[in-house]
Design a protein around this motif. Structure first.
Motif, PDB file in Angstrom:
ATOM      1  N   ILE A  12       0.785  -1.217   0.000  1.00 12.41           N
ATOM      2  CA  ILE A  12       0.000   0.000   0.000  1.00 12.41           C
ATOM      3  C   ILE A  12       0.823   1.276   0.000  1.00 12.41           C
ATOM      4  N   PRO A  13       0.315   2.463  -0.542  1.00 14.53           N
ATOM      5  CA  PRO A  13       1.073   3.723  -0.572  1.00 14.53           C
ATOM      6  C   PRO A  13       0.755   4.648   0.576  1.00 14.53           C
ATOM      7  N   ALA A  14       1.670   5.562   0.917  1.00 16.08           N
ATOM      8  CA  ALA A  14       1.437   6.496   2.006  1.00 16.08           C
ATOM      9  C   ALA A  14       1.195   7.888   1.486  1.00 16.08           C
ATOM     10  N   PRO A  15       0.305   8.679   2.161  1.00 14.04           N
ATOM     11  CA  PRO A  15      -0.054  10.002   1.692  1.00 14.04           C
ATOM     12  C   PRO A  15       1.010  11.047   1.943  1.00 14.04           C
ATOM     13  N   GLY A 116      -6.587   3.096   8.630  1.00 14.33           N
ATOM     14  CA  GLY A 116      -5.418   3.714   8.031  1.00 14.33           C
ATOM     15  C   GLY A 116      -5.229   5.133   8.512  1.00 14.33           C
ATOM     16  N   CYS A 117      -4.147   5.728   8.066  1.00 13.34           N
ATOM     17  CA  CYS A 117      -3.844   7.121   8.376  1.00 13.34           C
ATOM     18  C   CYS A 117      -4.670   8.025   7.456  1.00 13.34           C
ATOM     19  N   VAL A 118      -4.765   9.312   7.822  1.00  9.89           N
ATOM     20  CA  VAL A 118      -5.508  10.263   6.993  1.00  9.89           C
ATOM     21  C   VAL A 118      -4.712  10.701   5.769  1.00  9.89           C
ATOM     22  N   PRO A 123      -5.105   6.039   0.188  1.00  8.95           N
ATOM     23  CA  PRO A 123      -6.519   5.684   0.292  1.00  8.95           C
ATOM     24  C   PRO A 123      -6.699   4.169   0.158  1.00  8.95           C
ATOM     25  N   PRO A 124      -7.227   3.491   1.160  1.00  5.94           N
ATOM     26  CA  PRO A 124      -7.285   2.021   1.133  1.00  5.94           C
ATOM     27  C   PRO A 124      -7.964   1.434  -0.094  1.00  5.94           C
ATOM     28  N   GLY A 142      -1.953   8.798  12.052  1.00  3.78           N
ATOM     29  CA  GLY A 142      -1.118   7.880  12.807  1.00  3.78           C
ATOM     30  C   GLY A 142      -1.844   6.666  13.338  1.00  3.78           C
ATOM     31  N   GLU A 143      -3.008   6.336  12.774  1.00  3.31           N
ATOM     32  CA  GLU A 143      -3.831   5.207  13.230  1.00  3.31           C
ATOM     33  C   GLU A 143      -4.123   5.303  14.733  1.00  3.31           C
TER      34      GLU A 143
END
Length: 262
Positions: A12-15, A116-118, A123-124, A142-143
């Motif tokens: 998965i990717p991070a924002p 997930g994080c904001v 985006p999941p 930060g979950e």
């Protein structure tokens, strides 16, 4: 940033965290510094092996809304297959057809809850290539867990009979970076951001320094959140019987893969 810790597979990717608008020096300047530090750290470390690229997709991956994983293992396989498609830029965008939308009018049957994080980069539904009715998504910086987050997850598990809860951290998490920086500097963050930092602080890995500390704390926070959820009495009963699994994972912005954390 990446961690040396053992991981297995998912993707998965991070924002990306935008720079805050100009503000008086002090607390907001601290937040800007922390966000910049996490972005730099995100390019340093690589995680363990990814989900096997050769794994066959689960039967029913391309079906209409009716076919849904009913066990934690099936749910993980479907997420892994979707993440492989996402990383390879071969998304199927399932369950978006007019007939799928009509089926969903009668009710929803998601197969996983993703906490997930904001971060806008993670985006999941996109990173797992899932569609309408597939995932119940809950997002907090930060979950971080609070009563609203816990209640939302419990709703998915207890009312919708979801078999999998996935806690998804991500590379270059700005919330974790801000928490680490505030802990090291002693400077307070803006009121509501400080709440997030206080909740993340117990996960800070004090055996590491600099970017490595932030990166290790990203993993530690996802694991800690997973543990806290697995110990919730109503969820723990389902975990004990095998009806539910609570899994921690991490999304890498660099290769867009999700890997589970041991």
């Amino acid at each position: 940033m990446q961690s040396n810790r053992r991981t297995s597979a998912l993707l998965i990717p991070a924002p990306a965290v935008p720079a805050p608008a100009p503000a008086p020096p002090g607390r907001r300047a601290l937040l800007r510094t922390a966000v910049a530090a996490t972005a730099a750290a995100g390019s340093v470390l690589a995680l363990g092996s990814a989900f096997p690229a050769s794994a066959a997709p689960e039967a029913g991956d391309r079906s209409e809304v009716g076919s849904r994983p009913t066990t934690p293992q099936e749910a993980l396989r479907r997420l892994a297959a979707g993440n492989r498609r996402w990383a390879a830029q071969r998304q199927e965008h399932p369950h978006e057809t007019p007939s799928a939308r009509l089926q969903l009018v009668a009710g929803q049957h998601p197969f996983a809850v993703v906490l997930g994080c904001v971060d806008s980069r993670v985006p999941p539904e996109l990173v797992f290539d899932q569609g309408l009715g597939d995932l119940l998504t809950v997002r907090s910086a930060g979950e971080v867990l609070d009563e609203a987050v816990l209640g939302s997850i419990a709703y998915g598990v207890l009312e919708l009979d979801v078999p999998l809860v996935l806690v998804l951290g991500h590379q270059s998490c700005g919330a974790v970076g801000a928490a680490v920086h505030a802990d090291e500097s002693g400077e307070p963050l803006p009121a509501h951001v400080q709440y997030l930092a206080d909740q993340i602080r117990p996960a800070i890995d004090r055996t590491r320094q600099g970017a490595a500390r932030v990166d290790a704390t990203i993993d530690a926070q996802a694991r800690r959140t997973r543990q806290r959820l697995a110990e919730e009495p109503d969820l723990a009963r389902r975990v004990a019987t095998g009806r539910l699994a609570v899994v921690a994972a991490r999304y890498e912005l660099r290769d867009q893969r999700v890997r589970t954390l041991s």
